[in-house]
Design an enzyme around this catalytic site. Structure first.
Site, mmCIF file in Angstrom:
data_model
loop_
_atom_site.group_PDB
_atom_site.id
_atom_site.type_symbol
_atom_site.label_atom_id
_atom_site.label_comp_id
_atom_site.label_asym_id
_atom_site.label_seq_id
_atom_site.Cartn_x
_atom_site.Cartn_y
_atom_site.Cartn_z
ATOM 1 N N LYS A 6 -62.569 68.940 16.003
ATOM 2 C CA LYS A 6 -63.917 68.402 15.825
ATOM 3 C C LYS A 6 -64.548 68.071 17.164
ATOM 4 O O LYS A 6 -63.883 67.576 18.071
ATOM 5 C CB LYS A 6 -63.855 67.133 14.961
ATOM 6 C CG LYS A 6 -63.548 67.384 13.498
ATOM 7 C CD LYS A 6 -63.583 66.086 12.711
ATOM 8 C CE LYS A 6 -63.381 66.317 11.219
ATOM 9 N NZ LYS A 6 -63.409 65.045 10.460
ATOM 10 N N HIS A 51 -56.841 62.658 15.991
ATOM 11 C CA HIS A 51 -57.594 61.487 15.572
ATOM 12 C C HIS A 51 -58.167 60.755 16.784
ATOM 13 O O HIS A 51 -57.560 60.751 17.862
ATOM 14 C CB HIS A 51 -56.697 60.531 14.779
ATOM 15 C CG HIS A 51 -56.457 60.972 13.375
ATOM 16 N ND1 HIS A 51 -55.454 60.466 12.585
ATOM 17 C CD2 HIS A 51 -57.089 61.890 12.601
ATOM 18 C CE1 HIS A 51 -55.485 61.036 11.394
ATOM 19 N NE2 HIS A 51 -56.469 61.910 11.388
#
Length: 304
Positions: free
Chosen positions: A184, A277
């Site tokens: 991402k 993350h």
């Protein structure tokens, strides 16, 4: 030029919004959801810059659809604000400032309640993973499942992975095979993989050639250029049904990767890094670490 006239230079047709979404560093499936949300709203006949109409429309949507619309509008408004600020002059600064306020109000027009507390997540045991991999009818399907459960990749990361992203880094005598993953926000990370998964990827490379996407669609005996995220979802669902878990989703395999690693004693910080993350807190919520499944109150309640 007034603030209203300035805002009118932004679209009611969705063109500027679509351009902002396309320019964003988002997964293709996310962009598709954002575009769909904008198109559905514009189909009501209202302009994207009408905050009151936007607010009323959003109230009619389910939570997930509302969240996509809010995010899509946010992308549009942020891009428009940057454009206006970049074009500010001493003559139009007041109109620009007023227009910016109106566009910022769009981002607050849609409210999405955040889930509170903890949710029980699903993952597989080690024995279930072995059964899952054994259901693969082709080498491609086995590698597809392996990239999710053996490397913890997101769907979009797996389908976007290329043979050139597989490399061997110096480690011991033979080195260690790793994946160079683009996640991402175009953030890159290195994910070491097991020897069996590396060997299967090498076999697939020998079969398809050492260029292009690792996962490719196959129809009527022909191999295409790439496998879609939807196609990967279908592979996971079929494998899940084969082992008695018909609701199995790709993210459950990513979560399985994390859970099995944690149970084996891999540090939480390492798991967080491998998953890509942004913080360890995200990983903690991901694994439901605040719930002790080995000993809990119900074990001591005399239910007979």
């Amino acid at each position: 030029m007034s603030d209203l006239a300035l805002i009118s230079t932004q679209d009611g047709t969705g063109e500027a919004a679509m351009a902002a979404i396309e320019a964003a560093a988002l997964a293709p499936t996310t962009k598709a959801q954002y575009r769909k949300a904008i198109k559905n709203y514009l189909a009501t006949g209202h302009k994207l810059t009408d905050s009151e109409a936007l607010k009323r429309y959003a109230r009619t949507l389910p939570k997930s659809s509302r969240a996509f619309l809010k995010a899509a509008v946010g992308r549009f408004a942020s891009a428009a604000v940057n454009d206006f600020k970049g074009g500010a002059t001493p003559e139009n600064v007041q109109a620009v400032q007023a227009a910016v306020y109106r566009l910022e109000a769009l981002q607050g027009a849609i409210t999405v309640e955040q889930s509170k507390g903890s949710k029980a997540h699903s993952w597989l045991s080690g024995s279930q993973v072995k059964r899952l991999l054994s259901t693969a009818e082709t080498l491609r399907d086995k590698v597809a499942l392996g990239l999710l459960v053996g490397a913890g990749l997101r769907r979009e990361e797996a389908v976007g992975l290329r043979f050139s992203d597989v490399m061997t880094l110096p480690h011991g005598d033979a080195g260690r095979v790793v994946l160079n993953v683009t996640g991402k926000g175009a953030k890159q990370r290195i994910v070491p993989i097991s020897k069996p998964l590396a060997a299967d990827i090498a076999l697939l490379s020998a079969e398809l050639g050492n260029e292009g996407r690792i996962l490719r669609n196959a129809r009527h005996g022909r191999t295409g250029a790439s496998l879609s995220a939807v196609g990967l979802f279908g592979i996971v669902r079929a494998a899940g049904e084969a082992i008695g878990t018909p609701e199995l989703a790709p993210h459950d395999l990513r979560r399985t990767f994390a859970q099995l690693g944690y149970d084996a004693g891999v540090p939480l910080t390492q798991i967080s890094t491998l998953l890509g993350h942004s913080s360890v807190a995200t990983t903690q919520r991901y694994l439901n670490l605040d719930v002790d499944l080995s000993a809990t109150v119900s074990d001591f309640v005399p239910y007979v």
